[in-house]
Design an enzyme around this catalytic site. Structure first.
Site, PDB file in Angstrom:
ATOM      1  N   SER A 100      -0.501  -2.062 -17.286  1.00  0.00           N
ATOM      2  CA  SER A 100      -1.574  -1.136 -16.934  1.00  0.00           C
ATOM      3  C   SER A 100      -1.188   0.319 -17.188  1.00  0.00           C
ATOM      4  O   SER A 100      -2.037   1.193 -17.201  1.00  0.00           O
ATOM      5  CB  SER A 100      -1.973  -1.313 -15.459  1.00  0.00           C
ATOM      6  N   LYS A 112       0.234   4.130 -10.704  1.00  0.00           N
ATOM      7  CA  LYS A 112      -0.957   4.614 -11.408  1.00  0.00           C
ATOM      8  C   LYS A 112      -0.884   6.133 -11.487  1.00  0.00           C
ATOM      9  O   LYS A 112      -0.073   6.766 -10.806  1.00  0.00           O
ATOM     10  CB  LYS A 112      -2.244   4.219 -10.647  1.00  0.00           C
TER      11      LYS A 112
END
Lengths: 429, 163
Positions: B84, B121
């Site tokens: 990701s 993230k």
């Protein structure tokens, strides 16, 4: 007039459990319990587990039903992780004071007397400490403050117990002190043990306040000087100093429970040799020598249906030693003397006492025959051994430790060594 | 000694030795007291074959810890999983250096516990709302709404990526 001292006590909340939760945030708010070396007994509990009434030290099987019912998460003790997290906490605390005493793995006394921001606003300073530790290590702490160590301890206890304090409490103000002392039972005072509590209660001393208003002289006459000092400390007179360096241990104990029952003398000897090796290493690390080696073995006291046996033996050495080989030799002969076949042994251990600083090479008694056949106390050899083993862990061992380690304690539910092993890092997605 | 391979793995104490035998040589880890790997920096080229007169000009030693870590007590290593964050140069299995002492700042790559799970993230603000943004179009943003239990864990400062 001299400025009143301000001592802070920073204590980590449920330290072992908190260490696990740093890397397992999913366990925050859930009941978590840590087990002793052999996964046998409860050694640490989260608040949720305390609320269920599970006590410290109980054997796991006695509370198994509660564990299942409340889905309590169980862990084996991961001391590698706890030691690393403790070192981080302590190193961060050093930024807040020029002088501190690391009191245990999860608490430290801080001398904040001359620290300006604390002098200005102690509560704000305490909050700063709290936030810094929580943010930078993930470990929640409470901060107690007062003019003496005993009051700082008491303040910390109250900060933990009462949420309204926001985890920080200062007991420098005598009026606030009195208010608190009147509602806290006397056994919460630092250094007041169970026996002393019993006797204090018999004298009608129930709360901390009851104790604080006693004349120290009377207390000293009825108890001892330690309790008398505690009374003075409760009144704001410092009688316990901050020790900059932790005192050397006066006793070194190495003992473990086995993963399975050991029956043979040979197996026990191997385990004991290893404990002796470790104890001797500790002894040399603090540059001490010992004159007294005790050995004990016992069966499992909880296995009530099985035959029980336990013995200990102590040998007083005529010449102080720090030599692993001497200690092993003495310990093994004691073991031989107390060992009895036909029992399933669950634990053995060695204790070194009569410890004193190592000075110039000690001399053997010329006329003492008990030293005959002993290897000479070889400091240089032991130093070499320690240097090698520090660099390459367990590279050199005494042969009597053996190579079969199947008796080693089990730690089936141990978490990863998140901070000390590259192969065991926490995974993020 | 396969230096390039061992380099990123020696900057902190590794309690467990890696496989002990390599190329027939015993391969050990440094003890805790010597936890940093120090390489001398020479200001002249070093010729092979005879002792270099440049040895007198050793300036300092390079310390990877000094380069990667500002606050050792607050620095943790974590291992990335999944793809990701490919766009930010974080590949599966990379080691991330995480500094917990840094405040969460917009546009920084952070570690957060979202509903109890640790995730890496980019922290962004979009339309007045905090979001965790993946650096891979295959993954949607995570808006940090009230019903998500989010705890900030630390700020990623470096990626250790084997090539």
């Amino acid at each position: 007039m001299m400025e009143q001292a301000r001592i802070g006590l920073v204590d980590c909340n449920n330290f072992y459990v908190s260490c696990e939760r740093v890397f397992r945030p999913d366990l925050i708010g859930k009941p978590v319990m840590l087990l002793s070396n052999n996964d046998g007994c409860v050694v640490a509990r989260s608040q949720e587990v305390k609320d269920l009434g599970i006590k410290m030290g109980v054997p796991l099987f006695q509370v198994q039903q509660l564990v299942n019912q409340h889905q309590i998460q169980l862990f084996s003790s991961n001391y590698t992780l706890y030691a690393d997290m403790s070192a981080r906490v302590m190193s961060l605390l050093e930024e807040f004071t020029p002088r501190m005493e690391v009191y245990s793995i999860d608490e430290a006394f801080l001398d904040l007397t001359a620290v300006y921001p604390c002098y200005q606003d102690p509560i704000a300073y305490g909050q700063r400490i709290r936030k810094a530790i929580a943010r930078q290590t993930g470990i929640p702490v409470c901060v107690g403050m007062g003019p003496t160590k005993t009051l700082a301890k008491l303040a910390n206890f109250a900060a933990k117990k009462w949420k309204q304090t926001g985890g920080v409490l200062d007991l420098s103000d005598p009026i606030r002190r009195e208010k608190l002392m009147k509602i806290v039972p006397v056994d919460e005072v630092w250094g007041i043990g169970r026996q002393t509590t019993k006797r204090l209660n018999q004298l009608g001393i129930q709360t901390v306040w009851d104790l604080a208003i006693q004349p120290p002289k009377t207390i000293q006459a009825q108890f001892n000087v330690v309790v008398a000092r505690t009374v003075m400390e409760l009144n704001g007179t410092a009688s316990l100093d901050l020790e900059d360096v932790a005192a050397d241990k006066q006793q070194i104990v190495c003992s473990r429970s086995f993963s399975r029952k050991l029956t043979e003398l040979e197996e026990l000897s191997r385990a004991l040799s290893e404990y002796c090796t470790r104890a001797a290493e500790k002894l040399r690390r603090q540059q001490s020598v010992t004159c007294c080696v005790s050995v004990f073995i016992r069966t499992n006291p909880f296995a009530v249906q099985e035959p029980q046996y336990q013995r200990a033996a102590t040998v007083k050495l005529d010449a102080a030693t720090q030599d692993t080989r001497v200690i092993i030799r003495v310990a093994l002969s004691s073991l031989k003397a107390i060992y009895k076949p036909g029992f399933g042994y669950q634990k053995c251990g060695v204790q070194l006492s009569a410890i004193r600083p190592a000075v110039s090479p000690s001399q053997f008694d010329l006329f003492d025959l008990s030293c005959e056949g002993m290897p000479p106390d070889n400091t240089a050899l032991m130093q070499t051994l320690d240097t090698i083993n520090r660099r390459f862990p367990k590279a050199v061992t005494i042969a009597s430790s053996g190579f079969d380690k199947s008796w080693k304690p089990k730690a089936e539910r141990i978490s990863q060594r998140y901070t000390t092993d590259w192969r065991e890092l926490v995974v993020v997605r | 000694m396969p230096m390039t391979e061992s380099l990123p793995f020696s900057i902190l104490n590794a309690a467990q030795p890696l496989p002990p035998i390599r190329d027939g040589l015993a391969w050990f880890h440094l003890a805790k007291s010597e936890k940093t790997l120090r390489l001398p920096l020479f200001i002249s080229k070093v010729a092979a074959g005879f002792p270099s007169p440049a040895d007198d000009y050793v300036e300092k030693t390079l310390d990877l810890e000094e380069l990667l870590i500002q606050k050792p007590a607050a620095t943790f290593f974590v291992r990335a999983q999944g793809d990701s964050m490919l766009g930010a140069g974080i590949h599966p299995n990379d080691i991330l250096v995480v500094d917990r002492s840094r405040e969460p700042m917009p546009d920084k790559i952070v570690i957060c516990a979202v509903n109890g799970e640790l995730t890496v993230k980019r922290l962004i603000v979009a339309d007045g709302q905090w979001r965790l943004k993946a650096e891979n179009p295959a993954y949607p943003d995570i808006p940090l709404t009230e019903d998500l239990e989010t705890v900030f864990w630390g700020t990623v400062t470096n990626v250790i990526h084997p090539v």
